[in-house]
Design a protein around this motif. Structure first.
Motif, PDB file in Angstrom:
ATOM      1  N   ASP A  66       0.824  -1.209   0.000  1.00 50.24           N
ATOM      2  CA  ASP A  66       0.000   0.000   0.000  1.00 50.24           C
ATOM      3  C   ASP A  66       0.856   1.255   0.000  1.00 50.24           C
ATOM      4  OD1 ASP A  66      -2.336  -1.479   0.036  1.00 50.24           O
ATOM      5  OD2 ASP A  66      -2.451  -1.499   2.224  1.00 50.24           O
ATOM      6  N   TYR A  67       2.024   1.171   0.637  1.00 49.88           N
ATOM      7  CA  TYR A  67       2.967   2.283   0.681  1.00 49.88           C
ATOM      8  C   TYR A  67       4.251   1.873  -0.038  1.00 49.88           C
ATOM      9  CZ  TYR A  67       0.014   3.795   4.631  1.00 49.88           C
ATOM     10  OH  TYR A  67      -1.034   4.152   5.443  1.00 49.88           O
ATOM     11  N   LEU A  68       4.924   2.859  -0.624  1.00 54.68           N
ATOM     12  CA  LEU A  68       6.214   2.612  -1.257  1.00 54.68           C
ATOM     13  C   LEU A  68       7.214   3.621  -0.721  1.00 54.68           C
ATOM     14  CD1 LEU A  68       7.019   1.737  -4.909  1.00 54.68           C
ATOM     15  CD2 LEU A  68       8.252   3.619  -3.811  1.00 54.68           C
ATOM     16  N   ALA A  69       8.351   3.133  -0.253  1.00 57.57           N
ATOM     17  CA  ALA A  69       9.414   3.987   0.263  1.00 57.57           C
ATOM     18  C   ALA A  69      10.621   3.917  -0.667  1.00 57.57           C
ATOM     19  CB  ALA A  69       9.817   3.559   1.666  1.00 57.57           C
ATOM     20  N   PHE A 131      10.496  26.811  -5.879  1.00 59.10           N
ATOM     21  CA  PHE A 131      11.903  27.092  -5.625  1.00 59.10           C
ATOM     22  C   PHE A 131      12.750  25.838  -5.395  1.00 59.10           C
ATOM     23  CE2 PHE A 131       9.537  30.838  -4.356  1.00 59.10           C
ATOM     24  CZ  PHE A 131      10.275  31.874  -4.917  1.00 59.10           C
ATOM     25  N   ARG A 132      12.178  24.806  -4.777  1.00 63.19           N
ATOM     26  CA  ARG A 132      13.000  23.652  -4.392  1.00 63.19           C
ATOM     27  C   ARG A 132      12.123  22.415  -4.235  1.00 63.19           C
ATOM     28  NH1 ARG A 132      12.938  27.203  -0.089  1.00 63.19           N
ATOM     29  NH2 ARG A 132      11.459  26.626   1.562  1.00 63.19           N
ATOM     30  N   PRO A 133      12.724  21.228  -4.242  1.00 65.77           N
ATOM     31  CA  PRO A 133      11.940  20.014  -3.990  1.00 65.77           C
ATOM     32  C   PRO A 133      11.346  20.054  -2.590  1.00 65.77           C
ATOM     33  CG  PRO A 133      14.109  19.487  -4.878  1.00 65.77           C
ATOM     34  CD  PRO A 133      14.143  20.942  -4.519  1.00 65.77           C
ATOM     35  N   GLY A 134      10.121  19.612  -2.455  1.00 62.59           N
ATOM     36  CA  GLY A 134       9.485  19.634  -1.145  1.00 62.59           C
ATOM     37  C   GLY A 134       9.865  18.454  -0.279  1.00 62.59           C
ATOM     38  N   VAL A 135      10.398  17.420  -0.896  1.00 64.36           N
ATOM     39  CA  VAL A 135      10.760  16.221  -0.153  1.00 64.36           C
ATOM     40  C   VAL A 135      12.060  15.672  -0.737  1.00 64.36           C
ATOM     41  CG1 VAL A 135       9.418  14.700  -1.649  1.00 64.36           C
ATOM     42  CG2 VAL A 135       9.913  13.972   0.673  1.00 64.36           C
ATOM     43  N   ILE A 136      12.907  15.132   0.112  1.00 66.30           N
ATOM     44  CA  ILE A 136      14.149  14.503  -0.341  1.00 66.30           C
ATOM     45  C   ILE A 136      13.796  13.094  -0.788  1.00 66.30           C
ATOM     46  CG2 ILE A 136      16.500  13.853   0.310  1.00 66.30           C
ATOM     47  CD1 ILE A 136      16.237  15.944   2.613  1.00 66.30           C
ATOM     48  N   ASN A 137      13.995  12.804  -2.055  1.00 62.68           N
ATOM     49  CA  ASN A 137      13.464  11.579  -2.633  1.00 62.68           C
ATOM     50  C   ASN A 137      13.886  10.321  -1.882  1.00 62.68           C
ATOM     51  OD1 ASN A 137      11.899  10.714  -5.200  1.00 62.68           O
ATOM     52  ND2 ASN A 137      13.624   9.287  -5.121  1.00 62.68           N
ATOM     53  N   THR A 138      15.119  10.263  -1.449  1.00 65.50           N
ATOM     54  CA  THR A 138      15.625   9.055  -0.786  1.00 65.50           C
ATOM     55  C   THR A 138      15.014   8.845   0.596  1.00 65.50           C
ATOM     56  OG1 THR A 138      17.667   7.796  -0.407  1.00 65.50           O
ATOM     57  CG2 THR A 138      17.641  10.077   0.362  1.00 65.50           C
ATOM     58  N   THR A 139      14.258   9.850   1.107  1.00 65.01           N
ATOM     59  CA  THR A 139      13.579   9.711   2.393  1.00 65.01           C
ATOM     60  C   THR A 139      12.077   9.500   2.231  1.00 65.01           C
ATOM     61  OG1 THR A 139      12.962  12.053   2.738  1.00 65.01           O
ATOM     62  CG2 THR A 139      15.213  11.389   3.343  1.00 65.01           C
ATOM     63  N   ALA A 140      11.563   9.522   1.011  1.00 64.76           N
ATOM     64  CA  ALA A 140      10.124   9.601   0.789  1.00 64.76           C
ATOM     65  C   ALA A 140       9.413   8.259   0.897  1.00 64.76           C
ATOM     66  CB  ALA A 140       9.841  10.215  -0.576  1.00 64.76           C
ATOM     67  N   MET A 141       8.235   8.291   1.500  1.00 67.38           N
ATOM     68  CA  MET A 141       7.291   7.179   1.474  1.00 67.38           C
ATOM     69  C   MET A 141       5.960   7.741   1.000  1.00 67.38           C
ATOM     70  SD  MET A 141       5.769   4.735   4.519  1.00 67.38           S
ATOM     71  CE  MET A 141       7.262   3.746   4.725  1.00 67.38           C
TER      72      MET A 141
END
Length: 315
Positions: A66-69, A131-141
């Protein structure tokens, strides 16, 4: 790669599938994966090297949870990362994705003194996507079903994560945990040479799409100056009077346009603009100029008072 795998397998939250997508590697990556005897690991391989965007899209399509990290192969997840993010998404059904902060480490895995902190509230993240990414991709779920509606652009060799999260946050709520959830590996080659040029080109394109939606006319020079608003400290840029004139007019123009379109949440967006105006004046330095602009009241609470004290000391 082994460190990344080990950090996932050692998570306090154990009910997951570890999907590893090998993007046509020519090193011993597959052997490293094969050396881990854990039924939760699922290894798939591209027929050849197809790039980050294609590989991430394939992973999203293959994921069964259901979730992907996300976790890049050079990075490390903190032991409680998955548990904390699952708890957050379970408890906040209106939020579609959650990231967190990262601590930097060197190429040998030694922790450095720097922590990258990003905004945590959904409105602040949505307001900052120009202006910038809202989330650091390698930390995202993220919720897998939602994530599939926002594929990475496969024509982008770099920066596809910034583009994807900018689009994602324009429609869905994104949050960040106010805590370090991973270790980010720094490399000497990062953001240098041809890579830096490609990043700038991609970011310009991301800015251009949003500015067009906002109804703002712009030139290539405007895009370059807009990019510089968030890079001053990194590149040691000192704004001159001409740049400050442009910055004030540009930021006020963005604020006015957003009042019409409502593209970004308020008052978070005006606050974002005020912060960038404060940074430009600080790097100049030009505290008196900061105080003379209506943007001062949009900045951090109390910041304009501090600038006024500095201005008084300078006179």
């Amino acid at each position: 790669m082994a460190a990344a795998l080990d950090s996932v397998l050692a998570q306090s939250f154990a009910d997951f599938e570890l999907l590893v997508v090998d993007d046509g590697s020519t090193d011993n990556s597959r052997a490293i994966v094969g050396a881990h005897d854990d039924q939760r690991i699922r290894l798939v391989a591209n027929d050849r090297n197809r790039g980050i965007a294609v590989t991430r899209n394939r992973a999203v399509g293959l994921a069964r949870g259901d979730y992907l990290a996300f976790l890049d192969s050079d990075d490390i997840a903190c032991p409680d990362r998955l548990a904390r993010q699952v708890d957050f998404l379970d408890g906040h059904p209106d939020v579609a994705a959650v990231g967190g902060w990262v601590a930097w480490m060197d190429g040998d895995g030694r922790r450095l003194g720097t922590v990258k902190r990003v905004p945590t509230a959904p409105d602040d993240i949505a307001a900052g996507r120009l202006f910038r990414p809202g989330v650091i991709n390698t930390t995202a779920m993220a919720r897998s079903a939602v994530l599939r509606d926002f594929p990475h652009r496969e024509d982008l060799a770099v920066g596809s994560d910034f583009d994807m999260w900018a689009r994602f946050a324009s429609v869905h709520k994104v949050a960040n945990l106010p805590a370090v959830v991973g270790m980010f590996r720094d490399h000497d080659s990062r953001a240098t040479g041809e890579f830096a040029s490609q990043v700038a080109t991609v970011r310009h394109g991301i800015y251009a799409a949003q500015l067009t939606a906002l109804g703002i006319a712009f030139t290539e020079k405007d895009l370059e100056r807009h990019f510089m608003l968030r890079r001053m400290h990194k590149v040691g840029f000192t704004p001159d009077g001409d740049y400050l004139d442009w910055s004030e007019a540009w930021l006020l123009g963005l604020q006015t346009a957003n009042r019409v379109t409502g593209l970004y949440p308020e008052p978070a967006f005006s606050h974002e603009l005020g912060v960038f105006w404060a940074k430009a004046c600080r790097h100049a330095p030009a505290p008196v100029r900061f105080l003379a602009s209506p943007l001062k009241r949009c900045a951090w609470p109390g910041l304009w008072k501090l600038a006024r004290r500095h201005a008084a000391m300078a006179t």
